[in-house]
Design a protein around this motif. Structure first.
Motif, short mmCIF file in Angstrom:
data_model
loop_
_atom_site.label_atom_id
_atom_site.label_comp_id
_atom_site.label_asym_id
_atom_site.label_seq_id
_atom_site.Cartn_x
_atom_site.Cartn_y
_atom_site.Cartn_z
N THR A 60 -8.36 -47.20 -30.04
CA THR A 60 -7.35 -47.42 -29.00
C THR A 60 -8.05 -47.50 -27.65
O THR A 60 -8.99 -46.75 -27.38
N LEU B 183 -6.73 -54.41 -20.76
CA LEU B 183 -6.22 -54.61 -22.12
C LEU B 183 -6.88 -55.81 -22.78
O LEU B 183 -7.22 -55.77 -23.98
N HIS C 140 -9.11 -55.47 -26.12
CA HIS C 140 -8.75 -56.24 -27.32
C HIS C 140 -9.92 -57.10 -27.77
O HIS C 140 -10.22 -57.19 -28.97
N ALA D 103 -10.39 -53.22 -29.97
CA ALA D 103 -9.28 -52.27 -29.97
C ALA D 103 -8.01 -52.97 -30.44
O ALA D 103 -7.75 -54.11 -30.07
N ARG D 104 -7.23 -52.27 -31.26
CA ARG D 104 -5.97 -52.84 -31.74
C ARG D 104 -4.77 -51.99 -31.33
O ARG D 104 -3.64 -52.31 -31.69
N HIS D 105 -5.02 -50.95 -30.59
CA HIS D 105 -3.96 -50.13 -30.02
C HIS D 105 -4.29 -49.83 -28.57
O HIS D 105 -5.45 -49.91 -28.16
N ALA D 106 -3.26 -49.53 -27.79
CA ALA D 106 -3.47 -49.26 -26.37
C ALA D 106 -2.45 -48.25 -25.88
O ALA D 106 -1.36 -48.11 -26.44
N ALA E 219 0.34 -55.90 -23.64
CA ALA E 219 0.02 -55.41 -24.98
C ALA E 219 0.66 -56.27 -26.05
O ALA E 219 0.04 -56.61 -27.07
N LEU F 136 -1.45 -55.95 -29.40
CA LEU F 136 -1.79 -54.53 -29.46
C LEU F 136 -0.57 -53.71 -29.86
O LEU F 136 0.56 -54.06 -29.53
N ASN F 137 -0.79 -52.63 -30.56
CA ASN F 137 0.28 -51.73 -31.01
C ASN F 137 1.26 -52.40 -31.95
O ASN F 137 2.40 -51.94 -32.12
#
Length: 383
Positions: free
Chosen positions: A254, A273, A277, A281-284, A353, A358-359
């Motif tokens: 994250t 972000l 990404h 990262a695939r979550h934030a 996001a 993301l998320n």
């Protein structure tokens, strides 16, 4: 006899310490270059001290020059290591803090007031007088073996960074991870340090079993701002490289754009972000600047020293999101703020996001793999 300080602007520093209450800490002289590489400007007294101490210019001079303020580490003999909480606006109910204080020296750190509990200053003391808990892994193993223990994700790094520089020597975090891996216990880590990659050999197999995730806090892409605001933390490019290394090892990562500081780094939300990404990262997540207790004057001093041209604007916007105050501790709003500006920050974050994907998928860590350690003197399972 107390020694006096050198007039402001001089390269010389005064010797000695400020006055102290009986048994209490003395404030080191911070004039000149002694605090180079540190975040706090001063060593403000903690809220529990009976006397407040303030550095001032009394006109005396000295030819003696004091060395830079050094980091001191004291061993803390803790009785328990898992800390519980029932806060309704955070996602975990237990955490571990391998250290007290943090050498990263982030000026905005909301954990600074905890140093007042030790009779020390939330200012320079917080980042130079540290406490290590070398018995943490043994304590953890004992607590996990207690009858009736129910596993849930343990959060590490929510107060002070478990991978701050002294972890290279003490290796407390690595020992904790060894216990969690051996017992199949889930863990979530938050850090600003590239040192987390040292433990990929433990974290990657844990992640493969659904037991580990890591969040990297990336506050800004501006090297100069990061150096000033987080003087001993990894550089922004190094943190992004760390995200990439962890992601390539199969560890869920994250990017935390935290804290968001109005008129200082909030214009970077989308770029942060995007960079996270791109690194894997695939979550934030994000948290608005929090200034509880002694953090407020420490951050204000830093802001005035480093950004005098915009300090009033930063504080004005921040207070507009905190009901006219520096901080609002109400559940539900303390992390996000309130009002039009806070709403705008939230929508910008959500839209960016969503655009990046993301998320998109949230998957909790597993608890069904947990096997309690056998307590000392206990009996091994026959199954």
């Amino acid at each position: 006899m107390e020694h006096a300080a050198q007039p402001h602007g001089s390269r010389k520093a005064s010797p000695g310490l400020r006055g102290r209450r009986p048994g209490g800490p003395a404030e080191p002289d911070i004039i000149g270059d002694r605090r180079r590489g540190r975040g706090a400007q001063t060593n403000v007294s903690g809220r529990y001290e009976r006397e407040a101490r303030t550095a001032f210019d009394d006109g005396w001079q000295t030819l003696e020059e004091l060395p830079p303020i050094r980091t001191e580490v004291q061993v803390e003999k803790a009785k328990r290591i898992i800390t519980r909480n029932s806060s309704p606006d955070i996602s975990f109910d237990r955490s571990i803090n391998p250290y007290r204080g943090c050498e990263h020296g982030c000026t905005y750190c909301f954990a600074r007031p905890t140093h007042a509990n030790m009779g020390l200053s939330p200012g320079l003391d917080f980042e130079t007088r540290l406490f290590a808990k070398p018995d943490a892994a043994a304590l953890l193993e004992r607590e996990l073996a207690e009858p009736g223990y129910v596993p849930r994700t343990i959060a590490i790094g929510t107060n002070t960074d478990p991978y701050q520089p002294i972890e290279r020597e003490y290796r407390i975090m690595r020992q904790i991870l060894e216990v969690l891996s051996r017992t199949g216990h889930p863990v979530g880590i938050v850090t600003k340090s590239a040192l987390v990659t040292r433990d990929i050999d433990i974290l990657a197999p844990m992640a493969e079993r659904g037991l580990a995730k890591v969040a990297l806090s990336v506050t800004t892409l501006d090297r100069r701002l990061a150096r000033s605001m987080e003087p001993r933390a990894a550089t922004p490019p190094k943190r992004l490289e760390t995200i990439r290394t962890l992601a390539e090892a199969g560890i869920p990562v994250t990017i935390m754009t935290a804290p968001i500081i109005p008129a200082l780094n909030d214009m970077e939300i989308e770029r942060l972000l995007e960079a996270g990404h791109a690194a894997g990262a695939r979550h934030a997540g994000y948290v608005l600047l929090r200034l509880p207790l002694e953090v407020s004057p420490i951050f204000r001093e830093w802001l005035m020293a480093e950004h005098p041209d915009r300090s009033r604007h930063v504080l004005s916007v921040m207070q507009s999101m905190r009901g006219g105050r520096d901080y609002d501790s109400e559940w539900g709003t303390r992390m996000r703020g309130s009002g039009p500006y806070a709403w705008q920050i939230g929508r910008r974050f959500e839209l960016a996001a969503k655009r990046l994907g993301l998320n998109a998928e949230r998957r909790g860590l597993r608890t069904d793999l947990f096997k309690p350690p056998v307590p000392i003197g206990g009996q091994l399972s026959l199954i």
